[in-house]
Each structure stands twice: as C-alpha cells, then as structure tokens.
Design an enzyme around this catalytic site. Structure first.
Site, PDB file in Angstrom:
ATOM      1  CE  LYS A 166      -7.463   1.943   2.832  1.00  0.00           C
ATOM      2  NZ  LYS A 166      -7.052   0.581   3.231  1.00  0.00           N
TER       3      LYS A 166
ATOM      4  CG  ASP B 231      -3.167  -0.607  -2.049  1.00  0.00           C
ATOM      5  OD1 ASP B 231      -3.009   0.553  -1.634  1.00  0.00           O
ATOM      6  OD2 ASP B 231      -3.818  -1.464  -1.424  1.00  0.00           O
TER       7      ASP B 231
ATOM      8  CB  SER C 272      -0.949  -0.024   1.194  1.00  0.00           C
ATOM      9  OG  SER C 272      -1.812   1.053   1.132  1.00  0.00           O
ATOM     10  CG  HIS C 273       0.548   3.576   3.490  1.00  0.00           C
ATOM     11  ND1 HIS C 273      -0.258   2.472   3.701  1.00  0.00           N
ATOM     12  CD2 HIS C 273       1.169   3.820   4.655  1.00  0.00           C
ATOM     13  CE1 HIS C 273      -0.123   2.088   4.958  1.00  0.00           C
ATOM     14  NE2 HIS C 273       0.744   2.880   5.563  1.00  0.00           N
TER      15      HIS C 273
ATOM     16  CG  ASP D 137      -3.053   3.838  -1.311  1.00  0.00           C
ATOM     17  OD1 ASP D 137      -3.814   3.678  -2.282  1.00  0.00           O
ATOM     18  OD2 ASP D 137      -2.991   3.027  -0.360  1.00  0.00           O
TER      19      ASP D 137
ATOM     20  CG  ASP E  92      -6.340   0.718  -0.519  1.00  0.00           C
ATOM     21  OD1 ASP E  92      -5.425   1.560  -0.549  1.00  0.00           O
ATOM     22  OD2 ASP E  92      -6.328  -0.297   0.208  1.00  0.00           O
ATOM     23  NE  ARG E  93      -3.814   4.115   3.241  1.00  0.00           N
ATOM     24  CZ  ARG E  93      -3.103   4.302   4.325  1.00  0.00           C
ATOM     25  NH1 ARG E  93      -2.533   5.469   4.546  1.00  0.00           N
ATOM     26  NH2 ARG E  93      -2.943   3.331   5.188  1.00  0.00           N
TER      27      ARG E  93
HETATM   28  C1  VG1 Z   1      -3.317   1.715   8.337  1.00  0.00           C
HETATM   29  C2  VG1 Z   1      -4.520   2.610   8.538  1.00  0.00           C
HETATM   30  C3  VG1 Z   1      -5.796   1.796   8.422  1.00  0.00           C
HETATM   31  C4  VG1 Z   1      -5.830   1.096   7.054  1.00  0.00           C
HETATM   32  C5  VG1 Z   1      -4.576   0.274   6.896  1.00  0.00           C
HETATM   33  C6  VG1 Z   1      -4.492  -0.377   5.539  1.00  0.00           C
HETATM   34  O1  VG1 Z   1      -3.272   0.719   9.341  1.00  0.00           O
HETATM   35  O2  VG1 Z   1      -4.458   3.247   9.787  1.00  0.00           O
HETATM   36  O3  VG1 Z   1      -6.897   2.649   8.589  1.00  0.00           O
HETATM   37  O4  VG1 Z   1      -6.952   0.269   6.954  1.00  0.00           O
HETATM   38  O5  VG1 Z   1      -3.428   1.090   7.056  1.00  0.00           O
HETATM   39  O6  VG1 Z   1      -4.593   0.565   4.531  1.00  0.00           O
HETATM   40  P1  VG1 Z   1      -2.343   0.828  10.636  1.00  0.00           P
HETATM   41  O7  VG1 Z   1      -2.512  -0.479  11.358  1.00  0.00           O
HETATM   42  O8  VG1 Z   1      -0.963   1.097  10.147  1.00  0.00           O
HETATM   43  O9  VG1 Z   1      -2.859   1.997  11.422  1.00  0.00           O
HETATM   44  V1  VG1 Z   1      -3.659   0.410   3.178  1.00  0.00           V
HETATM   45  O10 VG1 Z   1      -4.135   1.596   2.111  1.00  0.00           O
HETATM   46  O11 VG1 Z   1      -2.177   0.450   3.842  1.00  0.00           O
HETATM   47  O12 VG1 Z   1      -4.012  -1.089   2.572  1.00  0.00           O
HETATM   48 CO    CO Z   2      -3.652   1.215   0.266  1.00  0.00          CO
END
Ligand code: VG1
Ligand code: CO
Length: 545
Positions: free
Chosen positions: A378, A281, A114-115, A279, A283-284
C-alpha cells in the site's frame, strides 16, 4: 579481509510473523541474538540468493540504525552480492517495494512497526519482501517461523560499520553496498503515474491549498520533495516533516484520533481545500476535505471510479481487491465497470498474487491503506497524489466528490471500533464463543436486523490455491449489513479486538448522517453478540475510525 563468524545461539519461541512481519517491543529486539536469529531464519528459509541483490531500509524509528548495520553484515556473511540501502538506513515501505522491483532485487528487508509508537519503550518490526516487491506470502512467513524455532547458529561478518550517512558505494567483505537516495526512484515513479504539470499549475494558480501531516515519520522527506519542491506547494504545506526516532512521542497512525494537528486544521474556519496524513512507514493515508472525513473504504471506491481520469490508469483498471473487513463500496464500482472484484484476508501479502497475475489494478483496506500495481505495497503518498489529481480533473471539493459518489452508488456507512490491550485470554474466549454459535445465530433477529449467515472467513487464493483460514468472524445480515470481529495481528500488548460495522444506505436523503448514529443499532447488536464491553470491563472502544 573481514572474517565470517558463526555465532551459537538458542531459538526463541515467539518469532511468528503477524499481519505484517514480526513486531515486538524494542526491548525484546534488544535481547541478545533476537534480531540476528530472525534475520538468519529469513535467510535460511530462502533459496538461491548467492550473489543477488537485497534491498534494506526502514522507517527510521528507534533501533533502525542498529538493526541496519547488523543486517548488512549478516547479508554479506550469508552470500548476498549487493545490498541497496537507503541513506541513513531509511526507506518508506512503498519506496522499498519500488526499489526491489526497479532493480530486480532478490528481495528486501524492511524495518518498521508501521503505525505503532516508537522510541526505546515503543515497538520495532522487521519484514521480508519477495522479488515482486510485496510482503512475503504465508508459506514464507510460516517457513521463517518454523526455522526460528530450531535455529542454533547465525552468520555475521566481523567488520566495522560502514558510513550510511553519505551516498556512495562501499564494500563489506565480498558484498557491494550501495547507499542510495531514498526518494529519487519513488519520485520518478510518481511522476510517471500522475499529471505533475497539472498539479503544479493548480498550486501556482492559488486555486488549491493543502496540508500534509507526515507525523514525524518516514514520509516527511518524500512529501517535502514531491509536494513542495517538485509540485511547488508553498513551504509549510508539509507539517511534522522531520522523521524522529520516537515520532515526536505520537502514534504515527493517520486517523481522526492520532492525526490531531491535521484534524484541527481541517476543522478550522480557514481550513485548506485538502488534508492528508500518512503513517510511520509511509504506506497508509488519510484524506480529508474541509471539515469532511473520507473513510478509507470510500476512498478506494472513489479512486476506482475516477481512475480513468488519471494519467497512469487511463488504459483502464482490470479489477479491485479489498480486504474482507473493508466495506463493499468498491464492489459496487467494480460491478458497474464490469471488472473483477476480490475479497481477501487482512494484510497486503494477499494482494500480491492477484496483482502479479494482472487480475486487479487497485487494492485497499479499511485501515487507511490503498495501493495499485505500481508497487506491491500500500502506498500513502501515492493515494494522496491520486486524490489531488482527481481534484485537479474534476474541479470539485472533496465533499462534493464523495457525496456525488454516494448519490450515484449508494453509501456503505462504515466504522471500525478498536479495543486495545484487552486481556488475551478474554479476547480469545470472545472469538471462540462467537465461533461456537454460528449455527444457532442463523435466522436470529435483532429488531429490524436478521442474521442470514455467520462464519469464520476463509480464503482460497485464486492464483496459487493456497487456503487461509480463521480470518475473522463475519455476522452477515439479510439487508447486507455486516458486523465483523477480528483480533489484530500487529499489536504487541495483550490483544486488540477490532469490530467492523457496515450498513448500506441507498437513500440520498439519509446519506449525510453521522456514521456512529447510523450504525447505533449494529453497535448495540455487536455488544449483545460478543459481550466485549462487559467481559473486558471497558466502557467503549479505545479508537473509533
Ligand atoms: C493492521 C490493519 C491491516 C494492515 C496491517 C498492516 O493489521 O488492520 O489492514 O494491513 O495493519 O498495516 P491488524 O492485524 O492489526 O488488523 V501497517 O501500515 O501496520 O504495515
Ligand atoms: Co504502515
């Protein structure tokens, strides 16, 4: 005929999926058998997939290509009948969810961190999604982890890599591989939900301009096709649109700190009407007006309050679900609409049951994530199109839409402070220490604030009654303000401590205040309660959103 090989292996002790799948440094995934062990643990903890369809794709980060070929050969060896894989091994997370649902697949494997930054020294990740298109709930991820601790063999087909760069049908042993266009199915779904002719005429008339920052991540091809080709936005509307294995060296995280180029454009004198980013992948999302930032929590509330104006949601929404640290702005909308509202733990896997049961239509998280029942993830570009559609219907600026919302509902002033790469023991002690003081904290006053309740958030799923404990320390004040402390479940280095701060401001005259200023007292109280800065030796947060 290609032979199925059974390879001996020894288990790894650290393959516990976090908030969203297993995320580790690329170098960890490159260890011999590391990826294979986890993929086999996924398959071993599932039942009934022989002859079924699996969806595979990832965000294109470094190691995506290697991992996709391994997964295809393992899927063939384990008895899947068909794999749908995005061309070049690419699929955004929401597109993977869409494709799993559309083609009634058994499930899907999404490759993404992801990010988190990518590249040889960056992060990689792998996540399993179930047949509803959503991330595997905890009972699955727990079973995968248990399996990974005892696994001693995995199965893989001894075959050449197939060509993923050209769409078409191939065979791998007895399994069919269909290499599909990553964008088509997703774009079709978006066209069902939003008023494309109206958006098109908004661009054509020149009454609307926007900048979309794909951050060199997976959304580039999706945004280019939908915004520029289908909706006729001028070429160049999408910036950083070519996905790169290392995201051009950046953090593909759409927030004010990392989406620098977009933020500069939106703060400039000739800023377009609307700015957005997504982001790694896809989804954000972050949405911005001219010199105006929309907090993700407000974004969810505003989308819900305006859903009746949007083609795909005209029939009404049944409820809104938000993660616990997300502000209560959405709850106020749910209350006024007389619909359900839910407070779940962090992570999209907790929304799936509610969406499947039709208990809610929209979901959101403070971490720049919003989505709906159209998929089970998302969805960044979906949220952007939703906002564009609101603007097209209301003929107002982003700032006007948000401030009118505050005027009507009050403003939940909100901010999150992240402390990255804190020593894991120090971080754990801070949380444990807060947890041990719940009783003594109740009734404790700090200036104008008084603690009403302190607890560790626990969630009972209303549908399957499963219980998830220890989901974040909540300090709840008598005036409705909150401070939440949580450890991230997506990081790969030390611990990331997140502090979530929220205060309600009903008074219109005070609503246009800077969030950090409005929350200054709560920020001080958070330090007084936790001693985070003192104990971690930091002078302030790594990132403020
Ligand atoms: C983070 C965010 C959470 C989100 C998760 C995955 O998790 O706070 O809201 O669902 O990333 O998103 P954490 O445990 O680091 O707080 V993504 O876009 O990274 O798949
Ligand atoms: Co993501």
């Amino acid at each position: 005929m290609s032979a199925i090989k059974t390879i001996s292996s020894t288990p790894f002790s650290d393959q516990k999926p976090g908030t969203s799948g297993l995320r580790k440094k690329v170098t960890v995934f490159q260890r011999e058998h590391y990826l294979e062990n986890f993929v086999q643990s996924i398959f071993d903890s599932l039942e009934g997939f022989t002859g079924e369809t699996l969806v595979v794709g990832g965000d294109g980060r470094y190691y995506n290509d290697v991992a996709v070929h391994t997964i295809l050969k393992m899927a063939a060896a384990n008895g899947f009948g068909r794999v749908l894989v995005g061309q070049s091994g690419l699929l955004s997370t929401p597109a993977a969810s869409c494709i799993i649902r559309k083609y009634n697949a058994f499930g899907g494997i999404i490759l993404s961190a992801s990010h988190n930054p990518g590249g040889p020294d960056g992060d990689f990740g792998i996540k399993y999604n179930i047949g509803n298109g959503g991330p595997a709930p905890e009972k699955y991820t727990e079973a995968m982890f248990q399996r990974s601790k005892e696994i001693n063999t995995y199965k893989i087909l001894d075959a050449e890599n197939i060509d993923l760069n050209a769409q078409g049908r191939y065979t791998l042993g007895d399994m069919l591989v269909e290499v599909i266009d990553p964008v088509t199915d997703y774009a079709e779904l978006m066209e069902e939900l939003f008023d494309f002719p109206k958006l098109k005429s908004m661009f054509r008339s020149g009454s609307f301009s926007m900048c979309f920052d794909a951050m060199h991540a997976i959304t580039g091809p999706y945004a280019k096709q939908i915004l520029e080709e289908q909706l006729g936005a001028p070429e160049g509307t999408v910036i950083n649109g070519v996905p790169l294995p290392d995201f051009g060296g950046g953090h593909p995280d759409p927030n004010l700190a990392y989406a620098k180029e977009l933020v500069e454009t939106m703060n400039g004198i000739s800023a377009p009407d609307f700015g957005a980013a997504s982001d790694g992948d896809g989804d954000r999302n972050m949405v911005l007006g001219k010199r105006f930032f929309v907090t993700p929590s407000d974004s969810l509330a505003i989308m819900a309050a305006n859903a009746h104006r949007i083609k795909g949601y005209k029939k009404g929404i049944t409820g809104i679900a938000r993660s616990m640290p997300t502000s209560a702005a959405a709850d106020r909308v749910a209350e006024r609409l007389g619909i359900n509202s839910f407070e779940t733990p962090t992570g999209w896997k907790f929304f799936g049951n509610l969406l499947d049961a039709g208990q809610c239509t929209l979901c959101g998280e403070e971490s720049f994530g919003t989505g709906s029942d159209h998929v089970r993830e998302k969805d960044g570009l979906w949220a952007v199109l939703f906002w564009m559609n609101i603007i097209a219907e209301r003929h107002q600026s982003v700032e006007e839409i948000v401030t009118e919302h505050w005027k009507s509902y009050g403003r939940n002033v909100y901010s999150r402070h992240d402390y990255d790469a804190v020593d894991a023991t120090v971080a754990g002690d801070i949380i444990d220490n807060l947890r041990s003081r719940f009783v003594s904290l109740m009734g404790h006053g700090f200036g104008a604030y008084c603690i009403e309740k302190a607890d560790d958030f626990s969630y009972t799923d209303p549908i399957d009654k499963s219980v998830s404990k220890n989901q974040g320390i909540r300090i709840l004040f008598t005036d409705g303000s909150r401070i939440i402390f949580r450890l991230s479940g997506t990081g790969t280095e030390g611990a990331t401590v997140r502090i979530y701060l929220e205060k309600f401001e009903p008074n219109e005259a005070l609503q246009n205040i800077d969030a950090q200023e409005a929350l200054a007292d709560l920020i001080d109280i958070a330090e007084e309660l936790s001693g985070l800065k003192a104990k971690s030796g930091r002078s302030g947060p790594t990132v403020i959103t």
